[in-house]
Design an enzyme around this catalytic site. Structure first.
Site, PDB file in Angstrom:
ATOM      1  N   GLU A  52       0.853  -1.280   0.000  1.00 56.24           N
ATOM      2  CA  GLU A  52       0.092   0.182   0.051  1.00 56.24           C
ATOM      3  C   GLU A  52       0.972   1.210   0.083  1.00 56.24           C
ATOM      4  O   GLU A  52       0.541   2.270  -0.567  1.00 56.24           O
ATOM      5  CB  GLU A  52      -0.857   0.013   1.375  1.00 56.24           C
ATOM      6  CG  GLU A  52      -1.863  -1.320   1.396  1.00 56.24           C
ATOM      7  CD  GLU A  52      -1.499  -2.358   2.018  1.00 56.24           C
ATOM      8  OE1 GLU A  52      -2.131  -2.993   2.740  1.00 56.24           O
ATOM      9  OE2 GLU A  52       0.016  -2.634   1.929  1.00 56.24           O
ATOM     10  N   GLU A 299      11.189 -32.514  -5.364  1.00 57.70           N
ATOM     11  CA  GLU A 299      11.636 -33.079  -6.552  1.00 57.70           C
ATOM     12  C   GLU A 299      11.948 -34.456  -7.275  1.00 57.70           C
ATOM     13  O   GLU A 299      12.020 -34.645  -8.242  1.00 57.70           O
ATOM     14  CB  GLU A 299      12.659 -32.033  -7.415  1.00 57.70           C
ATOM     15  CG  GLU A 299      12.582 -30.646  -7.639  1.00 57.70           C
ATOM     16  CD  GLU A 299      13.409 -29.980  -8.504  1.00 57.70           C
ATOM     17  OE1 GLU A 299      13.722 -30.431  -9.552  1.00 57.70           O
ATOM     18  OE2 GLU A 299      14.098 -29.109  -8.052  1.00 57.70           O
TER      19      GLU A 299
END
Length: 371
Positions: A52, A299
């Site tokens: 923001e 993996e």
């Protein structure tokens, strides 16, 4: 552009910092005037400005009249003091009259406080635009709020018929250079890469990020019941021993071979039994608590993949599916080790992003049980 399109733009900004904001969430923000985007911002790293604040700053640089602008932000602005001041104060000080929020913050210090503070201060607030996508973006942050383990990515690469290698074990070329580049990018964002023993012995992997320059390579973690000999010619032993961890059973962890691996520089961690395997959550908690690892990428191996899924530890699956078929019943499957008799025993997912990479598609999947 409509509200959904603006929020998707903010999501795209937030994703640029994925993996670099821990233990904070990824957040993106826009400041708009009519159909124009006047300011863009995203949280880049823990301790730096929130999205923001960056969007407001950018809008001021573009000479925006903030008193007539709308802010879009993927996550409820914080209303408490942390490493940075509360973002709700920044919104009020800027004079922005309206804010569109993707999803509420699961942080117990916020939990609606930002929304209520802004409403009570006269700001028009809308919550829930592209909410599921915004919640998926902070799935890691939600986990960290309720768990002491890292967020786990499970990466698979298979053919259309769900095979990761031929019957001889040949796996090179299942997916293209596009997919491999994305995997190396993902490696660059995680603290550890996890593989099973079969992958370790058959592929002798380095488990490093080779396509990007990064400060620290991820830890290598190998799950195996058969510890290697320290003198064996494996890359992890010869080149990366001080960044390699072996997860094994309690008996093997106390063996002379484990002691020799530790003398080489490796860590050997004994895990308790769980079902037919080991309690992987114990190892994951150690990575978070002792090494401050917030992300792990798995993996290696169909059995390890199935084990993570069975134990509810695969938080986000990246399934690269090559547009090709082997058609061989004896080719290696993408997951294995389960005994299933009925379809109601399946492990189910819902889709996140679906990307067309050309020679393959990437399916980003979340457990269906996640709200």
């Amino acid at each position: 552009m409509n509200q959904s399109e603006f929020m998707l733009e903010a999501l795209g900004l937030a994703k640029q910092a994925k993996g670099y904001t821990a233990p904070n969430p990824c957040v993106g923000a826009l400041v708009t005037s009519g159909d124009r985007i006047m300011g863009r911002g995203w949280h880049r790293a823990c301790g730096e400005n929130h999205a923001e604040v960056e969007a407001i700053k950018n809008a001021r640089e573009n000479a925006a009249d903030l008193s007539s602008c709308t802010m879009y932000v993927t996550l409820e602005p914080c209303s408490h003091h942390g490493r940075t001041p509360p973002c709700t104060a920044a919104v009020l000080q800027a004079g922005i009259p309206e804010i569109i929020i993707g999803t509420r913050d699961p942080n117990s210090q916020v939990q609606g406080g930002g929304v209520e503070f802004l409403k009570n201060s006269g700001v028009r607030v809308t919550v829930g635009v592209e909410e599921q996508k915004c919640r998926d973006l902070i799935a890691d942050f939600c986990l960290w709020q309720n768990s002491s383990r890292p967020y786990v990515y499970l990466k698979t690469a298979s053919t259309l018929d769900g095979r990761i290698a031929t019957r001889t074990g040949h796996s090179r070329g299942v997916t293209s250079a596009n997919a491999r580049q994305m995997v190396h990018w993902l490696r660059s964002t995680v603290g550890a890469v996890l593989v099973g023993g079969n992958t370790f012995y058959q592929d002798t992997p380095a488990l490093t990020c080779r396509s990007l320059e990064i400060k620290d390579q991820p830890w290598a973690v190998v799950l195996t019941s058969r510890l290697p000999d320290p003198g064996d010619d494996f890359y992890l032993l010869q080149k990366r021993a001080s960044r390699t961890i072996f997860w094994t059973d309690r008996v093997s962890a106390g063996s002379p071979k484990a002691g020799r691996l530790e003398a080489l520089g490796c860590r050997v961690i004994g895990l308790d039994a769980k079902g037919a395997g080991l309690d992987l959550e114990q190892g994951l908690q150690m990575l978070r608590q002792e090494l401050e690892i917030f992300y792990v990428l798995c993996e290696g191996g169909g059995q390890l993949a199935a084990c993570l899924l069975e134990q509810g530890l695969a938080d986000e699956t990246w399934a690269f599916v090559a547009l090709k078929i082997l058609g061989d019943l004896q080719a290696v499957p993408v997951t294995s080790g389960r005994e299933v008799e009925h379809m109601d025993q399946t492990l189910n997912f819902r889709p996140g992003d679906i990307l067309n990479l050309g020679p393959e598609v990437l399916l980003k999947l979340f457990p269906l049980s996640r709200e």
